[in-house]
Design a protein around this motif. Sequence first.
Motif, PDB file in Angstrom:
ATOM      1  N   LEU A  74       0.815  -1.215   0.000  1.00  0.00           N
ATOM      2  CA  LEU A  74       0.000   0.000   0.000  1.00  0.00           C
ATOM      3  C   LEU A  74       0.851   1.268   0.000  1.00  0.00           C
ATOM      4  O   LEU A  74       0.328   2.358   0.185  1.00  0.00           O
ATOM      5  N   VAL A  75       2.152   1.112  -0.207  1.00  0.00           N
ATOM      6  CA  VAL A  75       3.052   2.264  -0.374  1.00  0.00           C
ATOM      7  C   VAL A  75       3.488   2.239  -1.838  1.00  0.00           C
ATOM      8  O   VAL A  75       4.458   1.567  -2.189  1.00  0.00           O
ATOM      9  N   PRO A  76       2.785   2.940  -2.723  1.00  0.00           N
ATOM     10  CA  PRO A  76       2.997   2.765  -4.161  1.00  0.00           C
ATOM     11  C   PRO A  76       4.435   2.946  -4.638  1.00  0.00           C
ATOM     12  O   PRO A  76       4.873   2.261  -5.557  1.00  0.00           O
ATOM     13  N   HIS A  77       5.194   3.838  -4.003  1.00  0.00           N
ATOM     14  CA  HIS A  77       6.516   4.156  -4.533  1.00  0.00           C
ATOM     15  C   HIS A  77       7.610   3.194  -4.093  1.00  0.00           C
ATOM     16  O   HIS A  77       8.717   3.250  -4.610  1.00  0.00           O
ATOM     17  N   LEU A  78       7.335   2.283  -3.157  1.00  0.00           N
ATOM     18  CA  LEU A  78       8.394   1.393  -2.681  1.00  0.00           C
ATOM     19  C   LEU A  78       8.925   0.475  -3.776  1.00  0.00           C
ATOM     20  O   LEU A  78      10.092   0.086  -3.760  1.00  0.00           O
ATOM     21  N   ALA A  79       8.069   0.095  -4.727  1.00  0.00           N
ATOM     22  CA  ALA A  79       8.487  -0.832  -5.780  1.00  0.00           C
ATOM     23  C   ALA A  79       9.124  -0.134  -6.974  1.00  0.00           C
ATOM     24  O   ALA A  79       9.606  -0.805  -7.895  1.00  0.00           O
ATOM     25  N   HIS A  80       9.153   1.179  -6.971  1.00  0.00           N
ATOM     26  CA  HIS A  80       9.729   1.901  -8.115  1.00  0.00           C
ATOM     27  C   HIS A  80      11.231   1.643  -8.166  1.00  0.00           C
ATOM     28  O   HIS A  80      11.906   1.586  -7.132  1.00  0.00           O
ATOM     29  N   PRO A  81      11.800   1.475  -9.368  1.00  0.00           N
ATOM     30  CA  PRO A  81      13.238   1.184  -9.483  1.00  0.00           C
ATOM     31  C   PRO A  81      14.130   2.197  -8.769  1.00  0.00           C
ATOM     32  O   PRO A  81      15.181   1.828  -8.229  1.00  0.00           O
ATOM     33  N   ALA A  82      13.728   3.453  -8.754  1.00  0.00           N
ATOM     34  CA  ALA A  82      14.553   4.474  -8.096  1.00  0.00           C
ATOM     35  C   ALA A  82      14.530   4.342  -6.578  1.00  0.00           C
ATOM     36  O   ALA A  82      15.377   4.909  -5.893  1.00  0.00           O
ATOM     37  N   VAL A  83      13.555   3.610  -6.061  1.00  0.00           N
ATOM     38  CA  VAL A  83      13.406   3.440  -4.616  1.00  0.00           C
ATOM     39  C   VAL A  83      13.818   2.031  -4.177  1.00  0.00           C
ATOM     40  O   VAL A  83      14.358   1.850  -3.088  1.00  0.00           O
ATOM     41  N   ALA A  84      13.585   1.062  -5.045  1.00  0.00           N
ATOM     42  CA  ALA A  84      13.843  -0.334  -4.682  1.00  0.00           C
ATOM     43  C   ALA A  84      15.301  -0.578  -4.305  1.00  0.00           C
ATOM     44  O   ALA A  84      15.600  -1.447  -3.473  1.00  0.00           O
ATOM     45  N   GLY A  85      16.216   0.183  -4.893  1.00  0.00           N
ATOM     46  CA  GLY A  85      17.630  -0.024  -4.624  1.00  0.00           C
ATOM     47  C   GLY A  85      18.181   0.763  -3.457  1.00  0.00           C
ATOM     48  O   GLY A  85      19.384   0.692  -3.172  1.00  0.00           O
ATOM     49  N   LEU A  86      17.331   1.501  -2.758  1.00  0.00           N
ATOM     50  CA  LEU A  86      17.807   2.281  -1.613  1.00  0.00           C
ATOM     51  C   LEU A  86      18.246   1.364  -0.476  1.00  0.00           C
ATOM     52  O   LEU A  86      17.779   0.224  -0.349  1.00  0.00           O
ATOM     53  N   ASP A  87      19.089   1.887   0.362  1.00  0.00           N
ATOM     54  CA  ASP A  87      19.507   1.179   1.567  1.00  0.00           C
ATOM     55  C   ASP A  87      18.268   0.795   2.385  1.00  0.00           C
ATOM     56  O   ASP A  87      17.306   1.565   2.471  1.00  0.00           O
ATOM     57  N   PRO A  88      18.241  -0.414   3.002  1.00  0.00           N
ATOM     58  CA  PRO A  88      17.066  -0.828   3.783  1.00  0.00           C
ATOM     59  C   PRO A  88      16.635   0.181   4.845  1.00  0.00           C
ATOM     60  O   PRO A  88      15.432   0.330   5.104  1.00  0.00           O
TER      61      PRO A  88
END
Length: 314
Positions: free
Chosen positions: A40-54
Motif C-alpha cells: 500500500l506504499v505505491p513508490h516502494l516498488a519503483h526502481p529508483a526506490v527499490a535499490g535504496l539502503d534498507p
Amino acid sequence: MSTAPGPLDRWYQHAGVRTGVRRMFHEGAEQGLVFFPEALVPHLAHPAVAGLDPARRRELTVRHLYQFLLSTTHLETRVVNSAAERIANGRTGLDLAGGLREDAFKIYCDEGYHALYSLDLARQISGATGIAIPDWDYGGFVAQLRRAARGPLPDQPVLAGLLQAVVFETLITAVLNELPNDPTVVAPVRDLMRDHARDEGRHHRFFAAFFTELWAGLAPPERRAAALALPELIHAALSWDLDPVADSLRLAGLDRDTARAVLADCYRPAAGARRLSEISRSTLRLCASVGAFDLPGVREAFAARGLDELDDLS
C-alpha cells in the motif's frame, strides 16, 4: 410504535472514546515487522526506490504511516467535524430529528479522539525510532478536497461540505479495514486501525441515513448538481496528498527530478483505479439507493473518474 435501533444508540457503552485503551508502541516487541503494508506504499516498488539502503526504505514506510495518521487528524477535525457541528447545531437548513442532532455530537467527540490517538501513536513511533515527523500541515490536501466539492457546487458551500463528509465517512471504513489483519504490520498500528474502523462503521451508518434525508430535502436541480459533485469528491478523498510524498522521497536521498519522476510513475490516475473502485463500492451503493445514477449525465460523470463498475452493486 418502536423504532429500529440507531447506529449510535449504545455509544456510551461502545464508543472508543468511552471504552478504548491507549495503544502503545514498544519497539523491541515489533522487530521484523513493517509500519505500513508495503503493497500500500505505491513508490516502494519503483526502481529508483527499490535499490535504496534498507534503512532509507524503512524510513519511507514510517513516513507513509505518519502521512496516513496525520492526514486523518486533519480530515477528521477540519472536514468531518465541520459537517458534524452543522448537523449537531441544526445549521444544515434541514428539519432534522433531535436524535440525529444528538448523534452528530457523539460523532464530533469520536472524531476528536481519533485525531488524538493518531497523533499520539505517530509521536510514540517517532520517539522510539528516531524518525522525525515532518512538518506537514495538510492544508493543500484540505484545499484540494474543498475545491473538488465546490467546483460543481460553487453557490452551495454548505451542501458541498455535507456531501464531502458523507463521502469521506462512507469510504474510510474500507480503507481502515485494509490493515488490521495484516500480520506483517506492527501490532499497535493494526490495533489502532481496528479501533478506528469499529467507530467508523457506526459513523458510516449514520451518514448513510443522513444522506438519505439530505437527498430527500433537495429540489430536483439540486439533486443533479449534488450527484455530479459526488464522483469528484470520491476521487479527491482517495487521492494521496503528493507534497508530503515528494518531501519523503527527498528525505530518503532522491533528488527533486527523480522524486518527480517517481510520483509521475506511481501516482498517475490509472495506477490506483482498481483500488479506488473497490474501496468506493459502498459509497456507490448509497448513491444508487437514492437514484443518483438515473439522473442525466451522472453515470457518465462517474465513469469519467474511473467509477464505471456500476452494474453490479449488490
